[in-house]
Design a protein around this motif. Structure first.
Motif, short mmCIF file in Angstrom:
data_model
loop_
_atom_site.label_atom_id
_atom_site.label_comp_id
_atom_site.label_asym_id
_atom_site.label_seq_id
_atom_site.Cartn_x
_atom_site.Cartn_y
_atom_site.Cartn_z
N GLN A 197 0.88 -1.17 -0.24
CA GLN A 197 -0.09 -0.21 -0.31
C GLN A 197 0.76 1.59 -0.05
N LYS A 198 2.07 1.83 0.89
CA LYS A 198 2.58 2.35 1.01
C LYS A 198 4.26 2.55 -0.03
N ARG B 148 1.91 7.95 -4.97
CA ARG B 148 1.64 8.05 -4.03
C ARG B 148 1.35 7.36 -3.21
N GLU B 149 0.67 7.04 -2.56
CA GLU B 149 -0.07 6.03 -1.30
C GLU B 149 -1.50 5.60 -1.33
N ALA B 150 -1.44 4.52 -1.56
CA ALA B 150 -2.83 4.32 -1.78
C ALA B 150 -3.63 4.41 -0.28
N ASP B 151 -5.15 4.96 -0.52
CA ASP B 151 -5.55 5.51 0.19
C ASP B 151 -5.76 4.58 1.74
N CYS C 144 -7.72 5.77 -9.08
CA CYS C 144 -6.93 5.25 -10.46
C CYS C 144 -6.22 5.62 -11.76
N LEU C 145 -4.44 5.77 -11.05
CA LEU C 145 -4.28 6.56 -12.28
C LEU C 145 -4.38 6.17 -13.59
N VAL C 146 -4.83 4.78 -14.11
CA VAL C 146 -5.08 3.49 -15.09
C VAL C 146 -6.69 4.44 -15.67
#
Lengths: 136, 144
Positions: free
Chosen positions: A37-38, A47-50, A69-71
């Motif tokens: 995640q981090k 960026r870290e996952a929330d 999500c970037l994708v």
């Protein structure tokens, strides 16, 4: 889509360790998920996952939640392909990483109100090993 | 008279041999060579159990000495991807533990470069001549 991700995932973990000169592997489940995640998310998306959550009833299901999500940012899904979700590529990457480091699992991507959710379903053998290591 | 001083093997996730090589050593008769090869594989397989135990307790990648069989010592290196590198030796190489650690790290680097090749399927045996030559060069640099 997820297969492509898996192809990437198995390779990227070793590459990450090599490039960052890390030599401490993660052997337990929770630290591994936190690592994904981090650190890993930062490595991939800057960026870290929330959120990282565990399912209330079933201990072997975990969720990683991302607001954006970037994708999926610039993809619009036409009506007739309603079930397509490009986040499955990222889900494949996560599955590749986890499976190759010994935590066999299946990862699915879902689109929810809180953003993109990756559902990680671990195999029973992983949970057994965790409880065995916990007991010792 | 042992025909080789060191035996290095990469073991995949399903406990299959992905790559193996014998390094160093003086020339010996062919009979003792094949005997030793079987013995080396046997020792390596026996050590796998110990490596598996150790790899789930230890977060370090380099596990110095996991097993000793008569005069053969087994050292292991576990990669982030769960692959196991096993190194058998009778006597420590002339560059010592550090040399061994460097050798394993450099082989790991070479392996990752191979892994990035989209035509290489992880866990399949490595047949590349280039990889072989690379490992020999690293061995000459680090341990022989």
């Amino acid at each position: 889509m997820a297969d492509f991700g898996k192809h990437v995932g198995v390779r990227i973990l070793d590459l990450f360790f090599l490039r960052n000169g890390k030599d401490k592997r993660e052997v337990r489940l929770t630290p591994m998920l936190v690592f994904i995640q981090k650190t890993f998310w930062k490595f991939l998306f800057n960026r870290e996952a929330d959120h990282l959550e565990q399912h209330a009833q079933e201990a072997k299901i975990y969720y990683i939640i991302e607001r954006e999500c970037l994708v999926n940012k610039f993809i619009s899904v036409p009506k007739d392909k309603g079930t397509l979700n490009c986040a499955s590529f990222v889900a494949g990457i996560v599955e590749g990483i986890l499976c190759t480091s010994g935590f066999t699992c299946k990862v699915h991507a879902l689109q929810g109100p809180r953003g993109t959710t990756y559902v990680i379903d671990f195999a029973q053998s992983v949970m057994d090993r965790e409880s065995r290591l916990d007991a010792k | 008279m042992a025909s080789s001083n060191y035996y290095f093997v990469i073991v995949g996730h399903a406990d299959q041999v992905v790559y193996e090589v014998e390094l160093g050593g003086s020339t010996g008769q062919t009979v003792s060579a094949s005997d030793n090869r079987h013995l080396n594989q046997f020792i390596a397989h026996a050590a796998l159990d110990l490596v598996d135990e150790a790899m789930w307790r230890n977060t370090t990648t380099y596990l110095k000495q996991v097993d000793k069989f008569n005069e053969w010592t087994v050292s292991a290196y576990v990669t982030a991807g769960g692959l196991r590198f096993l190194f058998l030796y009778e006597h420590l190489p002339r560059t010592g533990e550090d040399g061994l650690k460097n050798f394993l790290t450099e082989v790991y680097e070479t392996y990752v470069k191979l892994l990035l090749n989209p035509f290489y399927v992880p866990d399949k045996p490595i047949r590349s001549g280039a990889f072989d030559k690379k490992v020999q060069t690293i061995a000459r640099k680090c341990i022989l």
